[in-house]
Design a protein around this motif. Structure first.
Motif: not given
Lengths: 495, 495
Positions: A169-174, A176-181, B205-214
């Motif tokens: 949240a802090r990185l995003r507020a700052q 920072v691009r791609d904070a989620d990475q 876990v901190g990975c990406k997710t993709r909810a594929v349309a059923s």
């Protein structure tokens, strides 16, 4: 099994439980079975037709009981205690009766609200800062509060997830691009004495970890933490979490919590205090000066199932501000409707933990707190501390032993001094102490753990059984002295 | 509380439990309390001195009981069932007696080995492929096996962690630099119908997710999954995990498991099957053709505490190869010594789960499997399926309702047809069905969930109580018909 058979079987079970505890005062803690023993005694598959309950109970006595490690034996001094108590067992019984899945207020209002209430009770009993309470002294509702986790491991995971959310949240507020990475750049700080659950939690969450070297008293210090954080910042990493321990597993050491709080404040780290074992001692005011700094933590956790008479599992965790935790763990679905109203009382505890479902664990904690009262719980703690200090005094008086760390709670960490051996070297001492632990456990009257501390073999009996008496600690001492004499004599004979 | 008082209080508790279940056949499932009710009834802190147990029990009756959601009522049709049973409760009692922390073989050999044994029993009962068993038919030990988790959520977390470990190992083997930094590029695949625990596990876990349309039957299909994976590969992402569901929460839909297995095989994804609710039905051979594809999964999970008579919590999970899971979750410490020998029997279950500590949950599962026998469990399942199909037939015969999906297990998903309303629009139908659910629950005789499916309001009573009879389902039908008439009449009056 119909209800009338249950009345009979249930009462038989109550008597069996009572009989079990009557035998636990001096039961041999460790079983003698070999790996794979049970497989040889039981069928390959479930029976096709119902079996008489008598057969099951008979098998429990003849096949299960011989393979049980009796954590409730008065002679069990291994790991840390895992207290059971009669009110705790009764709480489990009533909880099994309701068998609710209390993931939200609606799914069982009583379970949700009782948890909020008793976690405030427990927080007050430990003298926690009002930041951690759901309802402050003046009746206002804050952002903090308590939750019962299954284990300190889960508390660790939740704290790290909340910390990551706060940092992102802090990185995003700052901006920072791609904070989620950034997850892979984030660093969680522990000491080399932190319980394995910290490292495991970080592995689960997928962040980096750094085990900062503890000082000569096995404590994480402000200076060491600050230096590690600074070094990592220079390397482009993102420090976000630090765990301070109040009572480590190896030696019950207490980290420099005020110093860690200073660093956490300056560096904007989430500060989690793991007091899994020793937190129970805070019920006694005389231990609270040792916990200075906790009032500045973001989260605090201790296991009421370790040393506070509440059956496993009951890991008490508090957060000062639940916002980031709930943001990270809340997933909305239509089939999980939320109840409107005071967020304090209609909280969905599923957003405070890893799983969705949860047992009605507040019931047993409520039973325990009321049945013993604050006075009873303090007496329980003080009794074990007194016995541990007595053991320490006896070992020191003997002359052959040294305490590796002084006794503060119920843990006594000691070894045979090298000088007490014919060849007074560290190597000889290690061999002698490892052998002492081995012989004590092979004897089977008592069970304790030997462990290694910076290459040094030590013994660490933990005193804290809810069912033991001082006689058990006297036996422990007698066994230690008996085998120490034998080990030293064998050393003298060059064996 | 001394042991003689425990004998008395325990037997009183057994009678209270028996009385409770005698009242559960037709108890009102939902309480009427308002948020915050309990706080007004209890003190602000724990008592200083012990309180008489009679006071606690009185408070339980007058303060706790009014706030309990009675999941065990025969008239509870909400979410999915959470079965309790008398052998399950007895199992909890004996488990509370031992109160062990079975994180490793040594910490309680009986708990570890019984879990390995009964998970093989249960796997055979469900007809699982031998890849998932600890000991194969020919007596050899494999890499697979079962573990009891606390919840399907935890199984989800463990499966994703194992999947990540497998993917990272492959990347490292391929010589990919910074493989450990790849976490943020990894994608876990679910459908838009997957339980929230999947998305939550991925968030943890901190990975990406993709909810594929059923598809139109709410199923994840091979084609949709393959297209999503291909698109993500082209975008430079790393697909690593897919969850197929056997019995979704909304509609008990069954994903195209063989198709998902094809994609998972071709794309080297870890394939987890979440059968939390419907997995219990596999005890009946007639349901097994629906589960084709499970034999090619990497992990499979179902909750014995939902629809298989085992008290909460008991979430049964199997993996075909435990290597990656154990690699990811194993943390070594001197104070957690490992036992040498057969890895099948000396396994440390702490490496199969998120927490370190674990209760002796195998005991209640063992009690249940033996007390009911395979035949009794199959009868339990078939009874509810029969009642759900009866309910479906009655609703269709009425003419005003339509099934949103056909009944396969114990879940009936239906709504008032738009054509049965004066203004036959989707909007009107949504208002009518939401109102129908609201009135049924406000009436309090039965409880069910209304939910939204692609913007459509539907009702989804789940039949599967261990304590209900067909009379409860008949009452459910009567209540539905009664309020449907009232709602349709009100629509006609333009309300």
């Amino acid at each position: 099994m119909d209800v009338s058979e249950f009345r009979r079987r249930g009462k038989e079970a109550v008597d069996a439980i009572a009989d079990y505890y009557e035998s636990m005062a001096d039961a041999a803690p460790l079983p003698t079975v070999e790996p794979g023993y049970l497989y040889k005694l039981v069928p390959r598959e479930a029976p096709e037709e119902p079996e008489p309950f008598d057969d099951i109970i008979k098998d429990m006595e003849t096949k299960i009981m011989p393979g049980v490690t009796h954590w409730q034996s008065g002679n069990f001094f291994g790991w840390y205690p895992c207290n059971s108590s009669f009110p705790g067992i009764l709480g489990e019984m009533y909880s099994a009766m309701f068998n609710v899945v209390g993931f939200s207020w609606l799914s069982c209002p009583a379970a949700t609200e009782l948890e909020t209430v008793v976690m405030d009770w427990l927080g007050r009993l430990l003298g926690l800062d009002s930041r951690f309470l759901s309802i402050k002294e003046d009746g206002t509702e804050g952002r903090g509060g308590g939750v019962i986790q299954g284990s300190a491991s889960e508390a660790h995971v939740v704290a790290i997830i909340a910390a990551r959310e706060m940092a992102l949240a802090r990185l995003r507020a700052q901006g920072v691009r791609d904070a989620d990475q950034m997850g892979a750049k984030m660093v969680a700080y522990f000491s080399d004495q932190t319980h394995s659950s910290g490292e495991k939690a970080a592995a689960i969450v997928g962040c980096k970890t750094r085990a900062v070297a503890s000082d000569s008293a096995f404590r994480l210090t402000k200076e060491a933490l600050a230096a590690a954080v600074e070094e990592d910042r220079r390397a482009g990493l993102i420090p976000f979490f630090v765990c301070g321990t109040f009572g480590t597993t190896n030696t019950a050491a207490i980290d420099d919590l005020p110093g860690i709080a200073d660093v956490a404040g300056a560096e904007q780290l989430w500060f989690h205090v793991d007091a899994a074992y020793a937190g129970a001692a805070l019920a006694c005011p005389e231990f609270r000066p040792l916990a200075r700094g906790v009032e500045r933590a973001d989260s605090f956790n201790f296991n009421a199932h370790k040393w506070m008479l509440t059956n496993f599992d009951c890991s008490a965790m508090w957060v000062a501000d639940s916002t980031h935790m709930v943001n990270a763990l809340s997933i909305h679905r239509e089939y999980l409707p939320r109840t409107k109203g005071s967020t304090t009382f209609t909280k969905d505890y599923r957003d405070w933990q890893v799983p969705l479902g949860r047992r009605f664990r507040a019931l047993k904690l409520w039973f325990v707190l009321r049945t013993y009262g604050a006075a009873g719980i303090r007496a329980h703690i003080r009794r074990h501390v007194e016995w541990a200090k007595w053991l320490e005094a006896q070992l020191l008086a003997d002359g052959r032993f040294e305490m590796v760390t002084p006794v503060v709670f119920g843990l006594a960490v000691f070894r045979i001094r090298p000088a007490a051996l014919p060849a007074p070297t560290e190597d000889a001492a290690n061999r002698a102490n490892a052998e002492l632990a081995r012989r004590i456990n092979a004897d089977r009257r008592v069970f304790l753990l030997g462990t290694k501390l910076r290459g040094m073999d030590v013994l660490r009996p933990a005193i804290g059984s809810s069912h033991g008496t001082k006689a058990n600690v006297e036996l422990l001492l007698a066994v230690i002295l008996e085998f120490a004499s034998a080990v030293v004599a064998d050393c003298a004979r060059g064996e």
